[in-house]
Design a protein around this motif. Structure first.
Motif, mmCIF file in Angstrom:
data_model
loop_
_atom_site.group_PDB
_atom_site.id
_atom_site.type_symbol
_atom_site.label_atom_id
_atom_site.label_comp_id
_atom_site.label_asym_id
_atom_site.label_seq_id
_atom_site.Cartn_x
_atom_site.Cartn_y
_atom_site.Cartn_z
ATOM 1 N N ALA A 1 68.305 29.316 74.691
ATOM 2 C CA ALA A 1 68.585 28.139 73.884
ATOM 3 C C ALA A 1 68.139 28.217 72.438
ATOM 4 C CB ALA A 1 67.939 26.917 74.550
ATOM 5 N N HIS A 2 66.976 28.807 72.168
ATOM 6 C CA HIS A 2 66.379 28.693 70.837
ATOM 7 C C HIS A 2 66.225 30.046 70.155
ATOM 8 C CE1 HIS A 2 64.518 24.696 72.396
ATOM 9 N NE2 HIS A 2 65.754 24.536 71.961
ATOM 10 N N GLY A 3 66.274 30.014 68.830
ATOM 11 C CA GLY A 3 66.237 31.226 68.035
ATOM 12 C C GLY A 3 64.820 31.645 67.670
ATOM 13 N N GLU A 4 64.735 32.748 66.924
ATOM 14 C CA GLU A 4 63.438 33.334 66.608
ATOM 15 C C GLU A 4 62.548 32.390 65.813
ATOM 16 O OE1 GLU A 4 61.426 37.409 64.799
ATOM 17 O OE2 GLU A 4 63.608 37.227 64.929
ATOM 18 N N ASP A 5 63.110 31.704 64.822
ATOM 19 C CA ASP A 5 62.289 30.802 64.011
ATOM 20 C C ASP A 5 61.675 29.702 64.859
ATOM 21 O OD1 ASP A 5 62.871 32.295 61.784
ATOM 22 O OD2 ASP A 5 64.373 30.904 60.993
ATOM 23 N N ASP A 6 62.468 29.130 65.769
ATOM 24 C CA ASP A 6 61.957 28.079 66.642
ATOM 25 C C ASP A 6 60.853 28.604 67.547
ATOM 26 O OD1 ASP A 6 63.551 25.979 65.743
ATOM 27 O OD2 ASP A 6 65.187 26.472 67.115
ATOM 28 N N LEU A 7 61.074 29.779 68.111
ATOM 29 C CA LEU A 7 60.110 30.346 69.055
ATOM 30 C C LEU A 7 58.804 30.699 68.354
ATOM 31 C CD1 LEU A 7 62.619 32.576 71.035
ATOM 32 C CD2 LEU A 7 61.538 30.470 71.858
ATOM 33 N N ARG A 8 58.907 31.321 67.186
ATOM 34 C CA ARG A 8 57.686 31.654 66.441
ATOM 35 C C ARG A 8 56.998 30.388 65.935
ATOM 36 N NH1 ARG A 8 56.734 36.865 66.068
ATOM 37 N NH2 ARG A 8 58.446 38.380 66.130
ATOM 38 N N GLY A 9 57.799 29.403 65.547
ATOM 39 C CA GLY A 9 57.217 28.149 65.094
ATOM 40 C C GLY A 9 56.431 27.439 66.185
ATOM 41 N N ALA A 10 56.831 27.652 67.441
ATOM 42 C CA ALA A 10 56.126 27.048 68.572
ATOM 43 C C ALA A 10 54.873 27.831 68.948
ATOM 44 C CB ALA A 10 57.056 26.947 69.777
ATOM 45 N N GLY A 11 54.733 29.047 68.374
ATOM 46 C CA GLY A 11 53.525 29.820 68.616
ATOM 47 C C GLY A 11 53.690 31.092 69.417
ATOM 48 N N ALA A 12 54.924 31.604 69.526
ATOM 49 C CA ALA A 12 55.130 32.835 70.285
ATOM 50 C C ALA A 12 54.395 34.002 69.642
ATOM 51 C CB ALA A 12 56.624 33.158 70.381
ATOM 52 N N ASP A 13 53.712 34.807 70.465
ATOM 53 C CA ASP A 13 53.048 36.008 69.969
ATOM 54 C C ASP A 13 54.049 37.094 69.624
ATOM 55 O OD1 ASP A 13 50.292 35.147 70.428
ATOM 56 O OD2 ASP A 13 50.786 35.290 72.554
ATOM 57 N N ALA A 14 55.192 37.081 70.315
ATOM 58 C CA ALA A 14 56.244 38.075 70.090
ATOM 59 C C ALA A 14 57.571 37.439 70.469
ATOM 60 C CB ALA A 14 56.001 39.322 70.936
ATOM 61 N N VAL A 15 58.639 37.901 69.838
ATOM 62 C CA VAL A 15 59.987 37.468 70.194
ATOM 63 C C VAL A 15 60.795 38.705 70.545
ATOM 64 C CG1 VAL A 15 62.106 36.335 69.431
ATOM 65 C CG2 VAL A 15 59.877 35.414 68.732
ATOM 66 N N LEU A 16 61.334 38.732 71.762
ATOM 67 C CA LEU A 16 62.042 39.882 72.296
ATOM 68 C C LEU A 16 63.534 39.614 72.385
ATOM 69 C CD1 LEU A 16 59.631 40.545 75.310
ATOM 70 C CD2 LEU A 16 59.494 41.506 72.993
ATOM 71 N N GLY A 17 64.296 40.696 72.387
ATOM 72 C CA GLY A 17 65.730 40.536 72.587
ATOM 73 C C GLY A 17 66.025 39.932 73.940
ATOM 74 N N SER A 18 65.293 40.362 74.947
ATOM 75 C CA SER A 18 65.439 39.819 76.294
ATOM 76 C C SER A 18 64.195 40.125 77.099
ATOM 77 C CB SER A 18 66.668 40.394 76.997
ATOM 78 O OG SER A 18 66.387 41.671 77.546
ATOM 79 N N VAL A 19 64.120 39.544 78.287
ATOM 80 C CA VAL A 19 62.978 39.776 79.172
ATOM 81 C C VAL A 19 62.909 41.236 79.614
ATOM 82 C CG1 VAL A 19 64.181 39.229 81.338
ATOM 83 C CG2 VAL A 19 61.722 38.768 81.121
ATOM 84 N N ALA A 20 64.014 41.956 79.504
ATOM 85 C CA ALA A 20 64.018 43.380 79.858
ATOM 86 C C ALA A 20 62.998 44.169 79.034
ATOM 87 C CB ALA A 20 65.414 43.968 79.665
ATOM 88 N N GLU A 21 62.633 43.660 77.845
ATOM 89 C CA GLU A 21 61.695 44.360 76.961
ATOM 90 C C GLU A 21 60.238 44.038 77.268
ATOM 91 O OE1 GLU A 21 62.797 43.457 72.941
ATOM 92 O OE2 GLU A 21 64.930 43.783 73.332
ATOM 93 N N LEU A 22 59.993 43.084 78.174
ATOM 94 C CA LEU A 22 58.614 42.649 78.400
ATOM 95 C C LEU A 22 57.705 43.746 78.956
ATOM 96 C CD1 LEU A 22 56.555 40.354 78.285
ATOM 97 C CD2 LEU A 22 57.288 39.691 80.594
ATOM 98 N N PRO A 23 58.131 44.533 79.941
ATOM 99 C CA PRO A 23 57.211 45.584 80.433
ATOM 100 C C PRO A 23 56.756 46.544 79.336
ATOM 101 C CG PRO A 23 59.013 45.267 81.980
ATOM 102 C CD PRO A 23 59.368 44.486 80.758
ATOM 103 N N ASP A 24 57.683 46.906 78.440
ATOM 104 C CA ASP A 24 57.311 47.811 77.352
ATOM 105 C C ASP A 24 56.359 47.134 76.366
ATOM 106 O OD1 ASP A 24 58.802 49.871 78.396
ATOM 107 O OD2 ASP A 24 60.559 49.496 77.143
ATOM 108 N N LEU A 25 56.573 45.827 76.116
ATOM 109 C CA LEU A 25 55.677 45.105 75.213
ATOM 110 C C LEU A 25 54.251 45.099 75.772
ATOM 111 C CD1 LEU A 25 55.218 43.176 72.747
ATOM 112 C CD2 LEU A 25 55.652 41.291 74.344
ATOM 113 N N LEU A 26 54.120 44.814 77.062
ATOM 114 C CA LEU A 26 52.783 44.816 77.666
ATOM 115 C C LEU A 26 52.155 46.205 77.584
ATOM 116 C CD1 LEU A 26 53.472 42.572 80.803
ATOM 117 C CD2 LEU A 26 52.352 41.913 78.670
#
Length: 236
Positions: free
Chosen positions: A206-231
């Motif tokens: 639903a929401h774009g990078e600016d919204d997500l970072r504005g809410a306090g996201a530590d990182a913004v990924l293209g998709s959840v598929a990138e989460l294991p590599d981020l960790l």
């Protein structure tokens, strides 16, 4: 590697993952179900009131659906009528095959669990709709649980779902060992309020990078598929 030859436990031991828009491809199903709900509650499509309400639904993606309808209608009976119609329309669409995982989501969940992490899905849907999605995708054995606001007390943006996932699984010793991932401001806010060690936004919903970072996201990924590599890259 520890002296006993075993790998140490991961720093993040529980991943709390949103469903629609994060693990499950949305494909406009929420808007479709809202239109059905609005009609049931007496709001004609195409009018100014319908447009206003639709925008609010889009802005509050990720929040408890019954709470959203209470905000929209200000009347408990109409809110419950609309929510029932919403859940019915969404479940019918799922039953007709309009439900698919976000590309790479299943592989990501499998990788996370193979690393010794628990994975719990969360949603703003009622339990019946949540279960219909989980069953349609065959995910019962792929995750460690799936929670709705009814299971936790309050929905997002409150922290209850994240904390309930921690308490129910016992997978982590502290909230800092929890990672939260979602596609909405509500997902990110809930993670921040819970005190999660990592809160990541994804751009598949639903929401774009600016919204997500504005809410306090530590990182913004293209998709959840990138989460294991981020960790992995963050040593978590």
């Amino acid at each position: 590697m520890r002296a006993d030859g075993n790998a140490p436990p991961p720093a993040v031991r529980l991943v709390v993952c949103d469903m629609a828009g994060t693990a499950v491809a949305d494909e406009g199903l929420v808007e479709h179900a809202f239109d059905a709900a609005a009609r049931e509650a007496g709001v004609a499509p195409g009018g100014a009131e319908h447009t206003r309400m639709r925008r609010y639904v889009q802005a509050t993606m990720g929040a408890s659906k019954i709470a959203v309808f209470r905000d929209l209608f200000g009347d408990e009976e109409r809110a419950r009528t609309a929510n029932a119609a919403f859940e019915r329309a969404y479940a019918e669409a799922v039953g007709q095959g309009h439900c698919a995982p976000v590309p790479g989501a299943e592989e990501a969940m499998d990788r996370l669990r193979s690393q010794g992490r628990a994975v719990v899905l969360t949603t703003g849907f009622a339990p019946a709709t949540r279960d219909a999605v989980v069953d349609a995708l065959g995910w019962r054995g792929r995750v460690d649980g799936a929670l709705s606001p009814a299971d936790a007390g309050r929905g997002r943006p409150y922290p209850d779902l994240v904390l309930a996932a921690l308490l129910r699984t016992g997978a982590a010793d502290a909230v800092r060992e929890v990672a939260v991932v979602g596609d909405t401001r509500s997902d990110v806010t809930a993670g921040r309020r819970a005190g999660a060690g990592l809160v990541a936004g994804v751009l598949t919903g639903a929401h774009g990078e600016d919204d997500l970072r504005g809410a306090g996201a530590d990182a913004v990924l293209g998709s959840v598929a990138e989460l294991p590599d981020l960790l992995r890259d963050r040593g978590l």
